[in-house]
Motif scaffolding. Sequence first.
Motif, short mmCIF file in Angstrom:
data_model
loop_
_atom_site.label_atom_id
_atom_site.label_comp_id
_atom_site.label_asym_id
_atom_site.label_seq_id
_atom_site.Cartn_x
_atom_site.Cartn_y
_atom_site.Cartn_z
N GLU A 1 31.43 49.32 -30.64
CA GLU A 1 32.58 48.99 -29.73
C GLU A 1 32.14 48.57 -28.54
O GLU A 1 32.68 48.00 -27.65
N SER A 2 31.14 49.43 -28.04
CA SER A 2 30.64 49.38 -26.76
C SER A 2 29.98 48.09 -26.00
O SER A 2 30.08 48.14 -25.09
N ILE A 3 30.02 47.28 -27.13
CA ILE A 3 29.23 46.04 -26.55
C ILE A 3 30.59 45.25 -25.95
O ILE A 3 30.17 44.55 -25.05
N SER A 4 31.68 45.64 -26.08
CA SER A 4 32.81 44.87 -25.44
C SER A 4 32.84 45.39 -24.06
O SER A 4 33.60 44.84 -23.42
N ARG A 5 32.12 46.19 -23.38
CA ARG A 5 31.95 46.64 -22.22
C ARG A 5 30.96 45.89 -21.34
O ARG A 5 30.66 46.37 -20.05
N PHE A 6 29.95 45.04 -21.91
CA PHE A 6 29.20 44.21 -21.31
C PHE A 6 29.99 43.26 -20.40
O PHE A 6 30.53 42.23 -21.17
N PRO A 7 30.17 43.33 -19.20
CA PRO A 7 31.17 42.38 -18.53
C PRO A 7 30.77 40.99 -18.39
O PRO A 7 31.81 40.26 -18.09
N LYS A 8 29.54 40.58 -18.52
CA LYS A 8 29.57 39.10 -18.23
C LYS A 8 28.67 38.57 -19.74
O LYS A 8 28.38 37.30 -19.92
N LEU A 9 28.64 39.13 -20.78
CA LEU A 9 28.14 38.82 -21.92
C LEU A 9 28.78 37.29 -22.56
O LEU A 9 29.79 37.58 -22.80
N LYS A 10 27.94 36.27 -22.77
CA LYS A 10 28.40 35.18 -23.13
C LYS A 10 28.13 34.47 -24.51
O LYS A 10 28.95 34.03 -25.22
N TYR A 11 26.90 34.84 -24.82
CA TYR A 11 26.33 34.28 -26.01
C TYR A 11 25.66 35.52 -26.79
O TYR A 11 25.05 36.44 -26.16
N LEU A 12 25.89 35.78 -28.05
CA LEU A 12 25.34 36.81 -28.90
C LEU A 12 25.02 35.99 -30.21
O LEU A 12 25.74 35.31 -30.82
N SER A 13 23.83 36.32 -30.72
CA SER A 13 23.47 35.91 -31.80
C SER A 13 22.68 36.92 -32.62
O SER A 13 21.94 37.80 -32.21
N ILE A 14 23.48 37.10 -33.88
CA ILE A 14 22.94 38.07 -34.84
C ILE A 14 22.61 37.64 -36.04
O ILE A 14 22.90 38.09 -37.25
N THR A 15 22.11 36.31 -36.08
CA THR A 15 21.74 35.56 -37.35
C THR A 15 20.65 36.31 -37.93
O THR A 15 19.78 36.81 -37.47
N ASN A 16 20.96 36.27 -39.38
CA ASN A 16 19.83 36.76 -40.37
C ASN A 16 19.71 38.47 -40.06
O ASN A 16 18.81 38.84 -40.44
N CYS A 17 21.00 39.11 -39.45
CA CYS A 17 20.87 40.41 -39.42
C CYS A 17 21.65 40.71 -40.98
O CYS A 17 22.96 40.95 -41.22
N LYS A 18 20.62 40.99 -42.06
CA LYS A 18 21.17 41.13 -43.56
C LYS A 18 21.43 42.42 -43.86
O LYS A 18 22.16 42.36 -44.85
N LEU A 19 21.51 43.18 -42.86
CA LEU A 19 22.10 44.64 -43.22
C LEU A 19 23.35 44.93 -42.61
O LEU A 19 23.95 45.76 -42.68
#
Length: 565
Positions: free
Chosen positions: A331-349
């Motif tokens: 949940e803490s990722i929601s506190r990154f104030p300027k994050l616009k792009y997130l790639s979690i491709t192939n995170c198979k776990l």
Amino acid sequence: MHDLIQQMGKEVVRQQAPNILRKRSRLCFYKDSLKVLTTNKGSKNIRGIMLHSRQQLEVQLHTEAFRRMENLKFLIVENVHIHKPLEFLPKNLILLKWPQYPFHWPSEYFAKQLVAVEMPHSCIRLPRLFMQCRLENLTDIDLQGCKFITILPKLWVPNLENLNLSYCENLVEIDECFGYLEKLRIWYLNGCIKLQFLPSQLRLKSLYSFYLTGCSRLEKLPHFHQEMECLKGLYLSGSGIREVPSSIEHLTKLNTLILHNCKNLRDLPDSIYKLRRLRELWTSTTKLRPMCNSFDSSSEGYELYLLTMPNYFPALEILSLSSNNIVTIPESISRFPKLKYLSITNCKLLHEIQGLPQSIREVHANNCMLLDTQSASRLLNQVIEMTGILPNRVCGSARSTNYFPSETEDGDISMDRQFSNYFPSETEGVEYEDRDVYRIMIFWGTKMPEWFNHQSVENSIFFWAGRKFPKLVVCVVLGREGFYGSVDISINSYKKREYEHIRHSGNNCNLHLFSPPQRSLQEHLNESNPTDQNHVKVSYRIHYQNLVDVTYRNANGIKRWGGST
């Protein structure tokens, strides 16, 4: 205008001696240059030669063609292949540009006045005299793809600004002197697959960008001196590095760090948290630590320590964690104030995404096949929240040709009579947020959300809009066949525009959602002869499928698609 002025300048030079080539100061026309260089008719009057062929040609220059041109300063040869090596090159050259030169330099050649050497994909070796002389004027070296360069030896080049050695596939070692070039700004070493040894320390005060992508045998990075305050981009994707030195903290202005696919890299130093200006981070290992109590002892799952420290990266906008063994996006990722792009491709776990920041504009979660339904729903809800789309609000029923015959508009469209209630006819006072922002989400799935009120298995969907274009989300259900295509929108059969490109590798099914900026759609509408009722057509085109350059009307790569307004 620039080309015209250039042609005028060439003609002025030609008029200096229209019939006697050796008396001209510059030879710019191909036939003139070729005649002088094949017949050895040069002279000390000639200061510049350009031998440029529009098509690749094979010619034989006189082996001593440059012997008499002692004042030659500029030499440019392009698309010309010679059969015999030159025995002499002018020693007063300032610019030497000869891509794909097929031989070594003359053994006794050195040109201490050189400012720029551009000889990519050539067969040259650096001559000994070249190593011994002081090249104080040299600012640019481009020797990319030169396969005979194995060692970059000690050179006296104190004013060097740009150094391109990319794809020198046999380069193994670089001398220590290159770690102390105070004016070096850009250094390319990407694709040097045998490179193993860099200078032990980098004290490059002016270095702006450093490329080591694909240096798979490079296991150790140099120490970064504290004076390296100008470095903005460090590109290490696919390299063999085993660790990032703690001295990375000295790169205080670094805004791009690419560590993707560094298979030997297991951890990052704590000092990385001092990179307060970091804007873009791509990594397959981001201060990982084993999960506790989530799986049994045989689990390979990890949690991301980095994502629990949003305050350390206040400028982070782009984060790629592709191919990580992470289990949870906290949940803490929601506190990154300027994050616009997130790639979690192939995170198979990956099982769970506990939240996303309000600033997010693009999420790639392809092939995350263990992602729970609650997290998938959370992603969809994020789309709803970001775009303002109200699920299940039906403003009309899209009909695709052949599949849903109708009595209106030649069987193409049937619309709800309540249509006018949803689209105001006036646009005065309308304000738009995020003018140029596209919102994109891609994640594993096979079923389109039911709240998409326009759906089709054909290549087009239709709806009506008033004078204010509604908010729009398009969803494409991607099958197991790879393709490259685009989604187009036309309004009133006028000015079709591409709004999204889709590159799908196949193998797995994914949902691709995107929402074009509403202001762009409104401007498109305003340029399409708008009325109170405007016909909108959204369609897709497949440009390439299975790497075959053929356009398809129906593609197995797309199972179903639709839009919500």
